[in-house]
Enzyme design. Structure first.
Site, short mmCIF file in Angstrom:
data_model
loop_
_atom_site.label_atom_id
_atom_site.label_comp_id
_atom_site.label_asym_id
_atom_site.label_seq_id
_atom_site.Cartn_x
_atom_site.Cartn_y
_atom_site.Cartn_z
N ARG A 1 20.74 -2.06 7.67
CA ARG A 1 19.61 -1.66 6.82
C ARG A 1 18.88 -0.45 7.40
O ARG A 1 18.61 0.54 6.70
CB ARG A 1 18.65 -2.83 6.64
CG ARG A 1 19.27 -4.02 5.94
CD ARG A 1 18.43 -5.28 6.11
NE ARG A 1 17.09 -5.11 5.55
CZ ARG A 1 16.09 -5.97 5.77
NH1 ARG A 1 16.27 -7.02 6.55
NH2 ARG A 1 14.92 -5.74 5.22
N LEU B 1 22.55 -13.91 9.19
CA LEU B 1 22.29 -12.87 8.20
C LEU B 1 20.80 -12.88 7.91
O LEU B 1 20.14 -13.92 8.00
CB LEU B 1 23.07 -13.13 6.90
CG LEU B 1 24.60 -13.08 6.96
CD1 LEU B 1 25.20 -13.46 5.61
CD2 LEU B 1 25.09 -11.70 7.38
N ASP B 2 20.27 -11.72 7.55
CA ASP B 2 18.86 -11.65 7.16
C ASP B 2 18.60 -12.55 5.96
O ASP B 2 19.52 -12.88 5.20
CB ASP B 2 18.47 -10.21 6.81
CG ASP B 2 18.55 -9.28 8.01
OD1 ASP B 2 18.49 -9.77 9.15
OD2 ASP B 2 18.70 -8.06 7.79
N LYS B 3 17.34 -12.90 5.76
CA LYS B 3 16.96 -13.85 4.72
C LYS B 3 17.51 -13.48 3.35
O LYS B 3 17.97 -14.34 2.60
CB LYS B 3 15.42 -13.94 4.67
CG LYS B 3 14.88 -14.96 3.69
CD LYS B 3 13.36 -15.03 3.77
CE LYS B 3 12.82 -16.06 2.80
NZ LYS B 3 11.33 -16.16 2.88
N THR C 1 19.99 -11.16 2.73
CA THR C 1 21.39 -10.73 2.73
C THR C 1 22.26 -11.93 2.37
O THR C 1 22.05 -13.03 2.88
CB THR C 1 21.79 -10.19 4.12
OG1 THR C 1 20.97 -9.06 4.43
CG2 THR C 1 23.25 -9.76 4.13
#
Length: 310
Positions: A243, A139-141, A143
Site C-alpha cells: 500500500r 493481511l491488513d483488515k 485486504t
C-alpha cells in the site's frame, strides 16, 4: 502417543531442553526421568537426556499437555471461508473488514480464534495451548484473499521456517489509480513506521537506522487512462508495504484512503482493492513437499479484469 519431527531451527538442542519447552508446566527433572526411562524416544530408539537433536529426527512420547482452553475461541462468531484444507494446513479466503490477530479494540472475532474454534470443534486439536493451530502470516483488515494456517505447532514451525527462507511466494492483485505503462518493474526503497501515526513511511534513501530495505515487484495486467491492475510480489513482508510503496510511487490503491491524497477520494470503493490472490509453495521440508504440486489461485486473469468497470 505424539510424534514431533525436528526442523532445522531445533537441531543441536538437547532433547531435555527441547521437550521442556513443549511442557513448561513440568519440571526439568521430570522430563529427564521420562527420557532416560524410554518414555520419550528418538527414531524409535531410547536416548539419554543430553542427546543432541538432528534435523528430521522423529520424537515419540506419551507425555500429556495440560489443557487450558481460551474462551475467546468459543465466543468467536467469524465464519471461516476455507479455500483448501488437508491434514496439515488450512488456506483461508479472508473477507474484508476482518482481523487476523487481536488488537486493542477486538479480542474475540479474529481469524486466529476462528481457526482454533474450527479445529477444536472438528476434533483436529485437543485444546492444548502448547500445540495451537495458527496463521503463519497476516493481511491488513481490509485486504482480502488467501491466508495460510498450520494445524499444529510442528507444521506452524515448518511453515514459518520455509517463509523465512523465501520458499513461499505470495502474489497480490492491486487495483490502482493511474495509467501504469510499463509491463514489469521492480520498485526498491526503504520503509519505517511513522513515529506517531499508524502509517508507514517510504523513502528512496536510508536516512536513519529505522528504515528497512524493501523490494516490490510489479507486473501489469491491465491499464487505462485512469486505472490499472497490477500483479504484485514482495520478497519481504513489511507492514503496509504494498500500500505505502505503490502510493509513494504515484499509484495508490483504489479505496485505500490512508495512503491516497484527496484527489482520489471521489472513488466509490469503500475499502482498498488489494487481494492476496496466489500462493506458490517451493517447500524443502519432506513432510509438506506435496504442496509444491498444487495450484492455489483465487482468481484467473479474466475474472480479475471483470472486477472493475474501467
Amino acid at each position: 502417543m505424539e510424534k514431533i519431527v525436528i526442523i532445522k531451527s531445533d537441531a543441536n538442542k538437547k532433547i531435555a531442553s527441547f521437550i521442556h519447552s513443549l511442557f513448561p508446566n513440568k519440571t526439568i527433572s521430570f522430563i529427564k526421568k521420562n527420557i532416560n526411562r524410554g518414555n520419550v524416544k528418538v527414531n524409535n530408539q531410547k536416548v539419554r537426556d543430553n542427546y543432541l537433536l538432528k534435523e528430521n529426527d522423529v520424537i515419540t512420547h506419551f507425555l500429556k499437555n495440560k489443557i487450558t482452553l481460551n474462551n475467546n475461541y468459543f465466543k468467536c462468531n467469524l465464519k471461516l471461508n476455507i479455500f483448501y484444507e488437508d491434514d496439515n494446513i488450512i488456506i483461508i479466503d479472508k473477507q474484508k473488514n476482518t482481523l487476523c490477530q487481536e488488537d486493542v479494540n477486538e479480542k474475540i472475532n479474529t481469524l486466529n480464534n476462528a481457526i482454533r474454534k474450527y479445529c477444536f470443534e472438528n476434533k483436529l486439536w485437543d485444546g492444548s495451548s502448547l500445540n495451537e493451530p495458527s496463521l503463519i502470516h497476516r493481511l491488513d483488515k481490509n485486504t482480502t484473499g488467501l491466508l495460510i494456517a498450520g494445524k499444529n505447532k510442528e507444521i506452524v514451525k515448518i511453515l514459518n521456517e520455509e517463509m523465512k527462507n523465501k520458499n513461499i511466494i505470495k502474489k497480490y492483485i492491486a487495483f490502482v489509480h493511474g495509467n501504469f505503462k510499463q509491463e514489469e518493474m521492480e520498485l526498491k526503497g526503504y520503509i519505517k513506521k511513522h513515529n506517531s501515526k499508524n502509517i508507514m513511511i517510504v523513502s528512496n534513501k536510508k536516512s536513519d537506522e529505522h528504515f528497512k530495505p524493501i523490494h516490490t515487484y510489479l507486473k501489469k495486467i491491465y491499464s487505462s487512462n485512469n486505472y490499472s491492475i497490477l500483479e504484485v510480489t514482495i520478497s519481504s513482508g513489511k507492514k503496509h508495504q504494498i500500500r505505502s510503496h505503490l502510493s509513494w510511487y504515484g499509484f495508490p490503491i483504489i479505496g485505500d484512503y490512508k495512503y491516497s491524497n484527496t484527489n482520489h477520494y471521489d472513488n466509490k470503493q469503500k475499502s482498498q482493492m488489494l487481494i492476496s490472490n496466489e500462493i506458490i509453495f517451493n517447500l524443502k521440508n519432506d513432510k509438506l513437499k506435496y504442496l509444491n504440486e498444487i495450484q492455489f489461485k483465487k482468481y484467473k486473469q479474466k475474472e480479475i479484469e471483470g472486477m472493475l468497470n474501467l
